[in-house]
Design a protein around this motif. Structure first.
Motif, PDB file in Angstrom:
ATOM      1  N   ALA A  80      13.485 -44.882 -18.054  1.00 37.04           N
ATOM      2  CA  ALA A  80      12.493 -45.652 -18.808  1.00 37.04           C
ATOM      3  C   ALA A  80      12.745 -45.518 -20.306  1.00 37.04           C
ATOM      4  N   ALA A  81      13.101 -44.313 -20.754  1.00 35.10           N
ATOM      5  CA  ALA A  81      13.397 -44.105 -22.170  1.00 35.10           C
ATOM      6  C   ALA A  81      14.631 -44.892 -22.584  1.00 35.10           C
ATOM      7  N   ARG A  82      15.626 -44.957 -21.706  1.00 34.75           N
ATOM      8  CA  ARG A  82      16.839 -45.712 -22.037  1.00 34.75           C
ATOM      9  C   ARG A  82      16.515 -47.192 -22.204  1.00 34.75           C
ATOM     10  N   ARG A  83      15.735 -47.749 -21.272  1.00 32.19           N
ATOM     11  CA  ARG A  83      15.392 -49.170 -21.370  1.00 32.19           C
ATOM     12  C   ARG A  83      14.535 -49.448 -22.600  1.00 32.19           C
ATOM     13  N   ALA A  84      13.633 -48.531 -22.911  1.00 33.67           N
ATOM     14  CA  ALA A  84      12.748 -48.722 -24.072  1.00 33.67           C
ATOM     15  C   ALA A  84      13.432 -48.348 -25.379  1.00 33.67           C
ATOM     16  N   ARG A  85      14.600 -47.663 -25.275  1.00 28.01           N
ATOM     17  CA  ARG A  85      15.304 -47.145 -26.453  1.00 28.01           C
ATOM     18  C   ARG A  85      14.350 -46.316 -27.315  1.00 28.01           C
ATOM     19  N   TRP A  86      13.643 -45.419 -26.605  1.00 25.12           N
ATOM     20  CA  TRP A  86      12.642 -44.586 -27.295  1.00 25.12           C
ATOM     21  C   TRP A  86      12.498 -43.254 -26.546  1.00 25.12           C
ATOM     22  N   LEU A  87      12.866 -42.154 -27.231  1.00 23.18           N
ATOM     23  CA  LEU A  87      12.778 -40.826 -26.639  1.00 23.18           C
ATOM     24  C   LEU A  87      11.411 -40.188 -26.836  1.00 23.18           C
ATOM     25  N   GLY A  88      10.563 -40.869 -27.576  1.00 25.42           N
ATOM     26  CA  GLY A  88       9.281 -40.273 -27.896  1.00 25.42           C
ATOM     27  C   GLY A  88       8.151 -40.710 -26.988  1.00 25.42           C
ATOM     28  N   PHE A  89       6.938 -40.546 -27.487  1.00 22.43           N
ATOM     29  CA  PHE A  89       5.704 -40.863 -26.772  1.00 22.43           C
ATOM     30  C   PHE A  89       4.798 -41.616 -27.734  1.00 22.43           C
ATOM     31  N   PRO A  90       3.693 -42.138 -27.248  1.00 25.06           N
ATOM     32  CA  PRO A  90       2.748 -42.768 -28.181  1.00 25.06           C
ATOM     33  C   PRO A  90       2.298 -41.778 -29.249  1.00 25.06           C
ATOM     34  N   ALA A  91       1.961 -42.299 -30.386  1.00 21.16           N
ATOM     35  CA  ALA A  91       1.529 -41.452 -31.496  1.00 21.16           C
ATOM     36  C   ALA A  91       0.248 -40.714 -31.142  1.00 21.16           C
ATOM     37  N   ALA A  92       0.111 -39.508 -31.688  1.00 16.02           N
ATOM     38  CA  ALA A  92      -1.125 -38.728 -31.507  1.00 16.02           C
ATOM     39  C   ALA A  92      -2.148 -39.182 -32.536  1.00 16.02           C
ATOM     40  N   SER A  93      -3.368 -39.366 -32.090  1.00 13.74           N
ATOM     41  CA  SER A  93      -4.443 -39.774 -33.008  1.00 13.74           C
ATOM     42  C   SER A  93      -4.878 -38.588 -33.857  1.00 13.74           C
ATOM     43  N   GLU A  94      -5.588 -38.875 -34.938  1.00 11.57           N
ATOM     44  CA  GLU A  94      -6.117 -37.804 -35.781  1.00 11.57           C
ATOM     45  C   GLU A  94      -7.039 -36.903 -34.972  1.00 11.57           C
ATOM     46  N   GLU A  95      -7.822 -37.510 -34.069  1.00 11.93           N
ATOM     47  CA  GLU A  95      -8.733 -36.716 -33.256  1.00 11.93           C
ATOM     48  C   GLU A  95      -7.961 -35.768 -32.332  1.00 11.93           C
ATOM     49  N   ARG A  96      -6.868 -36.272 -31.770  1.00 12.85           N
ATOM     50  CA  ARG A  96      -6.075 -35.442 -30.858  1.00 12.85           C
ATOM     51  C   ARG A  96      -5.424 -34.275 -31.624  1.00 12.85           C
ATOM     52  N   ILE A  97      -4.926 -34.556 -32.844  1.00 10.54           N
ATOM     53  CA  ILE A  97      -4.318 -33.503 -33.655  1.00 10.54           C
ATOM     54  C   ILE A  97      -5.380 -32.487 -34.076  1.00 10.54           C
ATOM     55  N   ALA A  98      -6.568 -32.995 -34.453  1.00  8.68           N
ATOM     56  CA  ALA A  98      -7.651 -32.095 -34.865  1.00  8.68           C
ATOM     57  C   ALA A  98      -8.075 -31.201 -33.702  1.00  8.68           C
ATOM     58  N   ALA A  99      -8.115 -31.770 -32.490  1.00  8.94           N
ATOM     59  CA  ALA A  99      -8.489 -30.970 -31.324  1.00  8.94           C
ATOM     60  C   ALA A  99      -7.456 -29.871 -31.078  1.00  8.94           C
ATOM     61  N   MET A 100      -6.188 -30.196 -31.272  1.00  6.63           N
ATOM     62  CA  MET A 100      -5.146 -29.182 -31.113  1.00  6.63           C
ATOM     63  C   MET A 100      -5.355 -28.053 -32.122  1.00  6.63           C
ATOM     64  N   GLU A 101      -5.603 -28.411 -33.386  1.00  2.00           N
ATOM     65  CA  GLU A 101      -5.758 -27.401 -34.431  1.00  2.00           C
ATOM     66  C   GLU A 101      -6.996 -26.547 -34.185  1.00  2.00           C
ATOM     67  N   GLU A 102      -8.034 -27.160 -33.637  1.00  2.00           N
ATOM     68  CA  GLU A 102      -9.229 -26.368 -33.306  1.00  2.00           C
ATOM     69  C   GLU A 102      -8.917 -25.386 -32.178  1.00  2.00           C
ATOM     70  N   ARG A 103      -8.139 -25.842 -31.212  1.00  2.00           N
ATOM     71  CA  ARG A 103      -7.760 -24.959 -30.105  1.00  2.00           C
ATOM     72  C   ARG A 103      -6.878 -23.806 -30.588  1.00  2.00           C
ATOM     73  N   LEU A 104      -5.973 -24.101 -31.514  1.00  2.00           N
ATOM     74  CA  LEU A 104      -5.072 -23.071 -32.031  1.00  2.00           C
ATOM     75  C   LEU A 104      -5.740 -22.158 -33.048  1.00  2.00           C
ATOM     76  N   GLY A 105      -6.796 -22.648 -33.666  1.00  2.00           N
ATOM     77  CA  GLY A 105      -7.499 -21.827 -34.643  1.00  2.00           C
ATOM     78  C   GLY A 105      -6.958 -21.936 -36.053  1.00  2.00           C
ATOM     79  N   ARG A 106      -6.071 -22.893 -36.298  1.00  2.00           N
ATOM     80  CA  ARG A 106      -5.556 -23.100 -37.648  1.00  2.00           C
ATOM     81  C   ARG A 106      -4.804 -24.424 -37.714  1.00  2.00           C
ATOM     82  N   GLN A 107      -4.601 -24.917 -38.946  1.00  2.00           N
ATOM     83  CA  GLN A 107      -3.868 -26.160 -39.129  1.00  2.00           C
ATOM     84  C   GLN A 107      -2.378 -25.941 -38.863  1.00  2.00           C
ATOM     85  N   VAL A 108      -1.753 -26.955 -38.276  1.00  2.00           N
ATOM     86  CA  VAL A 108      -0.309 -26.891 -38.076  1.00  2.00           C
ATOM     87  C   VAL A 108       0.374 -27.320 -39.370  1.00  2.00           C
ATOM     88  N   PRO A 109       1.644 -26.990 -39.546  1.00  2.00           N
ATOM     89  CA  PRO A 109       2.337 -27.341 -40.793  1.00  2.00           C
ATOM     90  C   PRO A 109       2.473 -28.853 -40.964  1.00  2.00           C
TER      91      PRO A 109
END
Length: 657
Positions: free
Chosen positions: A36-65
């Motif tokens: 599927a990645a070869r056909r799409a010519r994309w090794l990545g995934f959909p972008a993470a939303s600000e809310e999703r990144i904020a939830a990660m940082e809350e879970r980790l207890g600090r901001q990521v770089p």
């Protein structure tokens, strides 16, 4: 470091994805997600939303770089980061490692009581790091929250057990991803599975960069060329390593300098094989079979040439040659170096360098000469930079300023504490208007054997000392024959030099000045004013037409003199009322050099190769009633038969009747 707020993540990741898709062989079985990645010519995934990144940082207890945060805004994770990380974490999978691998304990086992804070901090990485690898080939990727720069970026550390190396540090997440992109390119460039040709905008740009770097190097712009070649080498682009290694070798670098892709090319082998095998020979612990590791794909003729050259380098018979006017200059330079004029030899090579003819388009500079026993010692890092800065090979550019000569004028350098690994005693003979090859006839006995009256092949200072110490089977307290290096001083004198003389015995010393000065003028100096053992001494004698004119010896705190000594050389000027006798050495050498217009070539004596011969003894034979000792050595392989005594081996005391 790239600013994380300006780095174009989308363009970079799209380019990488397209290159990966195009590198896949047609018809090769692959997983559903990869297909599927070869056909799409994309090794990545959909972008993470600000809310999703904020939830990660809350879970980790600090901001990521910042750089990792910006990456997530474009792709929430990544497939095939380099060659060994199949899946890189997005916002949901990034988590504190907390030593789940047990590697902190393993690393700590190797720490001893002397381990410093940095080593303990490295071991603790496995407890504090933020893990980004989700699926990998036993490869760990950790962001380090305690290795933070002024921009708030965390360093990334990668480690694979099968690499048996310390964790590799990447300045930040952007640097890590760019390094993984290079790793991907490097692996694709070396692929031999018959897949599609790995060519894309990145490879075409790098190959053009390599070609421009080649031309820039020939124009003398080696610094910019090296930067461009190093970048291309990181992507394993063809020619980059072989071109860059030529430059590195002339800068004095030898570690992992193999001239990849060029040394096995018959066009370049005559000039690149000699420095390669010379470095192999220098590493005497290496088995000769390991030389083949650096000759991949070489045919039988080239392998034979490599080992024949290795034999020549080891026995000192290799001679560098070149075509045309530059080759003629090489011969003149070798003759100058042979007799000690290394500065003149270097200038001869440099003046002719614009006339040098490359052996092919990827030949950046003459290199075979560094393996030549007489020319190789001419190279220093400064001289290497001068050579590389000189336009050559048909290219035009601005010529560099000549490097300063390595030989100071005069003799005072002998009083410096660091020459010849802190040699403190030395002796030499200067003979005016005489060629060096004539010195053995003046400084050896008439009935000496043939080996003592002809010049040996050129040797280094170290080799001279080894021969003097180890190639003798008899040692006598009344015999002081010296193995002396010879050459020209460049001021109308020839010299014979001994850098490690026997102990000075003033009662039995016989100056060779008179015999050396037959039909001309000769000067003898023997200095031991800084000798760590025994009493300080200094001797000077001058002879003309076979007769000593004047001499003085300082020894045992007294001055003994003869003849009409010139006022400039009057020993009382140097030794009277002097608490530190060693301080007399430099002014003495300075006035001797000024009085006779003489000098000695430091670089040739200390670092070069010079012809040698064994002189007559510098001491007289024992007189009636004087005792002496002779030590004769037999080869270790000679063993007496059982019950049989040996004769003539070991110390033998004697007394002249």
């Amino acid at each position: 470091m790239t600013d994380s707020t300006t780095f174009d993540w989308r363009s970079f990741l799209l380019k990488w994805s397209g290159e990966w898709a195009d590198s896949l062989p047609d018809g090769e079985a692959r997983g559903e997600l990869d297909e599927a990645a070869r056909r799409a010519r994309w090794l990545g995934f959909p972008a993470a939303s600000e809310e999703r990144i904020a939830a990660m940082e809350e879970r980790l207890g600090r901001q990521v770089p910042p750089s990792y945060r910006e990456f997530l805004k474009v792709s929430d994770g990544w497939r095939h980061a380099g060659g060994f990380v199949r899946l890189l974490a997005g916002a949901e999978d990034a988590h504190w490692h907390n030593n789940e691998s047990g590697l902190a304990d393993i690393f700590e086992e190797y720490l001893d009581e002397d381990a410093g804070p940095e080593e303990r901090r490295e071991a603790d990485l496995w407890r504090r790091g933020l893990q980004l690898d989700v699926e990998s080939d036993i490869t760990h990727v950790l962001l380090d929250p305690e290795d933070v720069d002024e921009h708030g970026e965390w360093a990334v550390y990668t480690w694979s057990s099968w690499r048996a190396e310390a964790p590799a540090r990447h300045a930040d997440f952007t640097a890590f991803m760019r390094d993984m992109h290079r790793e991907f390119h490097s692996l694709q460039a070396r692929r031999s599975d018959g897949g599609p040709v790995f060519a894309n905008d990145t490879t075409r740009k790098l190959d053009a960069q390599v070609e421009e770097a080649r031309l820039e190097a020939l124009r003398g712009g080696w610094e910019e060329a090296v930067k461009a070649l190093d970048e291309a080498k990181g992507y394993s682009r063809a020619r980059a390593a072989g071109l860059g290694d030529q430059t590195r070798r002339l800068l004095g670098q030898t570690y992992m300098v193999y001239y990849d892709g060029l040394v096995t090319d018959p066009r370049y082998a005559p000039d690149l094989l000699p420095p390669l095998v010379a470095e192999h020979a220098r590493q005497s612990y290496r088995d000769d079979s390991t030389l083949m590791f650096h000759l991949p794909g070489a045919d039988d003729d080239l392998v034979s040439l490599a080992f024949a050259t290795l034999d020549q380098v080891r026995d000192g018979t290799y001679r560098y040659t070149a075509a045309g006017p530059y080759g003629e200059a090489v011969e003149r330079a070798r003759e100058l170096a042979r007799w000690g004029d290394t500065d003149g030899a270097w200038r001869t090579l440099m003046n002719a360098l614009p006339l040098w003819q490359p052996l092919g388009p990827d030949h950046l500079a003459p290199l075979g000469w560094v393996a030549d026993p007489l020319l190789g010692p001419l190279l220093t890092p400064e001289r290497g930079r001068e050579l590389l800065s000189t336009p050559r090979g048909g290219q035009r550019g601005e010529a560099p300023s000549p490097t300063a000569g390595l030989d100071p004028a005069g003799l005072a350098w002998l009083a410096e504490p660091y020459w010849g690994k802190n040699r403190t005693s030395y002796r030499f003979v200067l003979v005016e208007d005489t060629e060096p090859k004539e010195l053995p006839g003046r400084l050896t006995d008439e009935d000496a054997d043939k080996d003592g009256t002809v010049l040996n092949e050129p040797m280094t200072f170290r080799e001279t000392l080894q021969r003097s110490r180890y190639n003798r089977s008899e040692f006598s307290s009344y015999d002081d024959r010296a193995l002396m290096a010879v050459g020209r001083t460049g001021t109308g004198w020839s010299f014979a030099f001994d850098g490690e003389p026997a102990p000075f015995t003033p009662q039995r010393f016989v100056s060779p000045a008179a015999t050396a000065g037959t039909g001309t003028r000769a000067v003898v100096v023997w200095s031991g004013l800084r000798a760590p053992h025994g009493k300080p001494f200094f001797h000077l004698s001058v002879a003309r037409d076979g007769a000593e004119q004047y001499a003085f010896t300082y020894a045992d705190g007294e001055i003994r003199r003869s003849g009409d000594i010139p006022r400039a050389l009057d020993p009382s000027r140097f030794f009277d009322d002097l608490e530190d006798i060693a301080r007399a050495e430099r002014p003495l050498l300075e006035v001797v050099a000024e009085e006779f217009g003489a000098s000695l070539p430091r670089h040739a004596i200390v670092n070069g190769r010079l012809h040698t011969f064994t002189s007559r003894s510098w001491t007289r034979p024992p007189r009636q009633g004087e005792t002496y000792m002779t030590v004769r050595l037999q080869p270790a392989a000679m063993h007496p038969a059982e019950g049989e005594r040996t004769g003539g081996n070991g110390p033998e005391a004697g007394k002249r009747p």
